[in-house]
Scaffold this motif. Structure first.
Motif, PDB file in Angstrom:
ATOM      1  N   LEU A  23       0.829  -1.217   0.000  1.00 34.80           N
ATOM      2  CA  LEU A  23       0.000   0.000   0.000  1.00 34.80           C
ATOM      3  C   LEU A  23       0.859   1.260   0.000  1.00 34.80           C
ATOM      4  N   ALA A  24       1.943   1.255   0.776  1.00 30.30           N
ATOM      5  CA  ALA A  24       2.822   2.431   0.816  1.00 30.30           C
ATOM      6  C   ALA A  24       3.425   2.691  -0.555  1.00 30.30           C
ATOM      7  N   ALA A  25       3.898   1.645  -1.222  1.00 30.97           N
ATOM      8  CA  ALA A  25       4.477   1.806  -2.560  1.00 30.97           C
ATOM      9  C   ALA A  25       3.422   2.294  -3.547  1.00 30.97           C
ATOM     10  N   THR A  26       2.209   1.748  -3.447  1.00 32.05           N
ATOM     11  CA  THR A  26       1.130   2.166  -4.341  1.00 32.05           C
ATOM     12  C   THR A  26       0.785   3.635  -4.132  1.00 32.05           C
ATOM     13  N   LEU A  27       0.638   4.045  -2.879  1.00 35.64           N
ATOM     14  CA  LEU A  27       0.318   5.451  -2.584  1.00 35.64           C
ATOM     15  C   LEU A  27       1.445   6.384  -3.019  1.00 35.64           C
ATOM     16  N   LEU A  28       2.679   5.980  -2.795  1.00 37.52           N
ATOM     17  CA  LEU A  28       3.824   6.807  -3.194  1.00 37.52           C
ATOM     18  C   LEU A  28       3.852   6.995  -4.706  1.00 37.52           C
ATOM     19  N   ILE A  29       3.593   5.923  -5.432  1.00 38.59           N
ATOM     20  CA  ILE A  29       3.565   6.029  -6.893  1.00 38.59           C
ATOM     21  C   ILE A  29       2.399   6.904  -7.345  1.00 38.59           C
ATOM     22  N   GLY A  30       1.245   6.779  -6.682  1.00 34.72           N
ATOM     23  CA  GLY A  30       0.100   7.628  -7.018  1.00 34.72           C
ATOM     24  C   GLY A  30       0.406   9.098  -6.818  1.00 34.72           C
ATOM     25  N   VAL A  31       1.041   9.431  -5.702  1.00 35.53           N
ATOM     26  CA  VAL A  31       1.428  10.822  -5.430  1.00 35.53           C
ATOM     27  C   VAL A  31       2.443  11.296  -6.471  1.00 35.53           C
ATOM     28  N   ALA A  32       3.380  10.431  -6.827  1.00 35.90           N
ATOM     29  CA  ALA A  32       4.377  10.802  -7.847  1.00 35.90           C
ATOM     30  C   ALA A  32       3.706  11.090  -9.189  1.00 35.90           C
ATOM     31  N   PHE A  33       2.695  10.289  -9.546  1.00 40.44           N
ATOM     32  CA  PHE A  33       1.941  10.557 -10.780  1.00 40.44           C
ATOM     33  C   PHE A  33       1.268  11.919 -10.725  1.00 40.44           C
ATOM     34  N   VAL A  34       0.621  12.228  -9.605  1.00 41.70           N
ATOM     35  CA  VAL A  34      -0.076  13.511  -9.469  1.00 41.70           C
ATOM     36  C   VAL A  34       0.915  14.667  -9.578  1.00 41.70           C
ATOM     37  N   VAL A  35       2.033  14.591  -8.857  1.00 42.10           N
ATOM     38  CA  VAL A  35       3.026  15.674  -8.876  1.00 42.10           C
ATOM     39  C   VAL A  35       3.611  15.839 -10.275  1.00 42.10           C
ATOM     40  N   SER A  36       3.985  14.729 -10.917  1.00 48.74           N
ATOM     41  CA  SER A  36       4.561  14.856 -12.262  1.00 48.74           C
ATOM     42  C   SER A  36       3.518  15.360 -13.251  1.00 48.74           C
ATOM     43  N   GLY A  37       2.265  14.984 -13.053  1.00 49.80           N
ATOM     44  CA  GLY A  37       1.194  15.484 -13.920  1.00 49.80           C
ATOM     45  C   GLY A  37       0.988  16.979 -13.779  1.00 49.80           C
ATOM     46  N   ILE A  38       1.018  17.466 -12.540  1.00 46.26           N
ATOM     47  CA  ILE A  38       0.877  18.904 -12.304  1.00 46.26           C
ATOM     48  C   ILE A  38       2.034  19.665 -12.946  1.00 46.26           C
ATOM     49  N   VAL A  39       3.255  19.145 -12.769  1.00 44.65           N
ATOM     50  CA  VAL A  39       4.425  19.805 -13.377  1.00 44.65           C
ATOM     51  C   VAL A  39       4.305  19.802 -14.901  1.00 44.65           C
ATOM     52  N   ALA A  40       3.885  18.671 -15.479  1.00 51.86           N
ATOM     53  CA  ALA A  40       3.725  18.600 -16.940  1.00 51.86           C
ATOM     54  C   ALA A  40       2.632  19.542 -17.415  1.00 51.86           C
ATOM     55  N   LEU A  41       1.549  19.622 -16.671  1.00 51.44           N
ATOM     56  CA  LEU A  41       0.447  20.514 -17.034  1.00 51.44           C
ATOM     57  C   LEU A  41       0.910  21.973 -17.019  1.00 51.44           C
TER      58      LEU A  41
ATOM     59  N   ILE B 102      -1.699  16.949 -22.377  1.00 47.74           N
ATOM     60  CA  ILE B 102      -2.428  15.669 -22.324  1.00 47.74           C
ATOM     61  C   ILE B 102      -1.731  14.689 -21.387  1.00 47.74           C
ATOM     62  N   LEU B 103      -0.409  14.597 -21.483  1.00 50.26           N
ATOM     63  CA  LEU B 103       0.353  13.721 -20.592  1.00 50.26           C
ATOM     64  C   LEU B 103       0.156  14.129 -19.134  1.00 50.26           C
ATOM     65  N   GLY B 104       0.161  15.416 -18.869  1.00 54.76           N
ATOM     66  CA  GLY B 104      -0.064  15.906 -17.513  1.00 54.76           C
ATOM     67  C   GLY B 104      -1.432  15.519 -16.991  1.00 54.76           C
ATOM     68  N   LEU B 105      -2.470  15.677 -17.821  1.00 59.66           N
ATOM     69  CA  LEU B 105      -3.826  15.312 -17.403  1.00 59.66           C
ATOM     70  C   LEU B 105      -3.951  13.806 -17.158  1.00 59.66           C
ATOM     71  N   ILE B 106      -3.367  13.009 -18.038  1.00 58.02           N
ATOM     72  CA  ILE B 106      -3.408  11.550 -17.867  1.00 58.02           C
ATOM     73  C   ILE B 106      -2.680  11.146 -16.582  1.00 58.02           C
ATOM     74  N   SER B 107      -1.549  11.764 -16.322  1.00 59.66           N
ATOM     75  CA  SER B 107      -0.787  11.452 -15.113  1.00 59.66           C
ATOM     76  C   SER B 107      -1.559  11.824 -13.860  1.00 59.66           C
ATOM     77  N   ILE B 108      -2.221  12.969 -13.885  1.00 60.40           N
ATOM     78  CA  ILE B 108      -3.014  13.384 -12.724  1.00 60.40           C
ATOM     79  C   ILE B 108      -4.165  12.406 -12.490  1.00 60.40           C
ATOM     80  N   VAL B 109      -4.870  12.034 -13.547  1.00 61.66           N
ATOM     81  CA  VAL B 109      -5.980  11.081 -13.411  1.00 61.66           C
ATOM     82  C   VAL B 109      -5.470   9.739 -12.886  1.00 61.66           C
ATOM     83  N   ALA B 110      -4.377   9.242 -13.451  1.00 60.51           N
ATOM     84  CA  ALA B 110      -3.807   7.962 -12.993  1.00 60.51           C
ATOM     85  C   ALA B 110      -3.398   8.051 -11.522  1.00 60.51           C
ATOM     86  N   GLY B 111      -2.812   9.174 -11.137  1.00 62.15           N
ATOM     87  CA  GLY B 111      -2.400   9.354  -9.745  1.00 62.15           C
ATOM     88  C   GLY B 111      -3.575   9.410  -8.791  1.00 62.15           C
TER      89      GLY B 111
END
Length: 191
Positions: free
Chosen positions: A47-65, A82-91
């Motif tokens: 769960l910790a690894a999953t949550l960490l990866i989810g947060v990383a997706f959100v942060v990288s998506g925001i930066v890309a956006l 588009i990549l930023g939006l997809i990353s945020i949704v995935a996160g």
């Protein structure tokens, strides 16, 4: 000079320690600790690894956006948005539904272990010392990848934590041994 890192002084060989050996050993000890904790508690580690990866997706998506919106005139601006939006949704999905994210993480982890194992086997043939350890490490990671793929989705909640624990534990041992070799002045790779 009789060997790399060794010189003859007064009929005896004096060895010089290689740089960075303390960092290698420190990394190895920390890796063993994290590995042991993940083996003891594989579900929280998953769960910790999953949550960490989810947060990383959100942060990288925001930066890309932000980069896409502010990057006026760039050819890849639309792609970046588009990549930023997809990353945020995935996160958001991964953080909001970590059990579903754990299955995806399990498959990504299997791919990572497979590629890592192949890479370790390839590098083992370049090593001067402890080649067998790196070969074994590569084989272990490939076998772990196959085990993960064979057990999805039933064991996706504990297998990633268990696999990460095994990989960190074994990697810590290899790092400590490499640090010990580095301290003695032995080079790890031949070029």
């Amino acid at each position: 000079m009789t060997d790399i890192g060794r010189s003859e002084a007064g009929g005896r060989f004096a060895s010089s320690s290689g740089p960075g050996w303390g960092w290698m050993i420190g990394y190895g000890v920390i890796s063993i600790i994290f590995g042991a904790l993940a083996l003891i508690w594989p579900f929280p580690a998953t769960l910790a690894a999953t949550l960490l990866i989810g947060v990383a997706f959100v942060v990288s998506g925001i930066v890309a956006l932000i980069a896409g919106v502010r990057g006026t005139g760039a050819e890849s601006r639309g792609y970046t948005i588009i990549l930023g939006l997809i990353s945020i949704v995935a996160g958001v999905i991964t953080v909001g539904w970590p059990l579903t994210g754990a299955i995806s993480l399990t498959l990504v982890l299997a791919a990572w272990l497979l590629v890592r194992g192949i890479t370790e086997i390839a590098y083992a043939f370049r090593m001067r010392r402890r080649r067998w350890m790196m070969l074994l490490y590569g084989v272990v990671n490939i076998l772990l990848a196959l085990m993960v793929v064979a057990t999805v989705p039933l064991s996706a909640l504990t297998i990633p934590g268990f696999i990460l624990g095994m990989s960190f534990l074994f990697g810590g041992v290899v790092a400590i041994m490499a640090g010990v070799d580095q301290k003695s002045g032995t080079t790890a790779f031949r070029f």
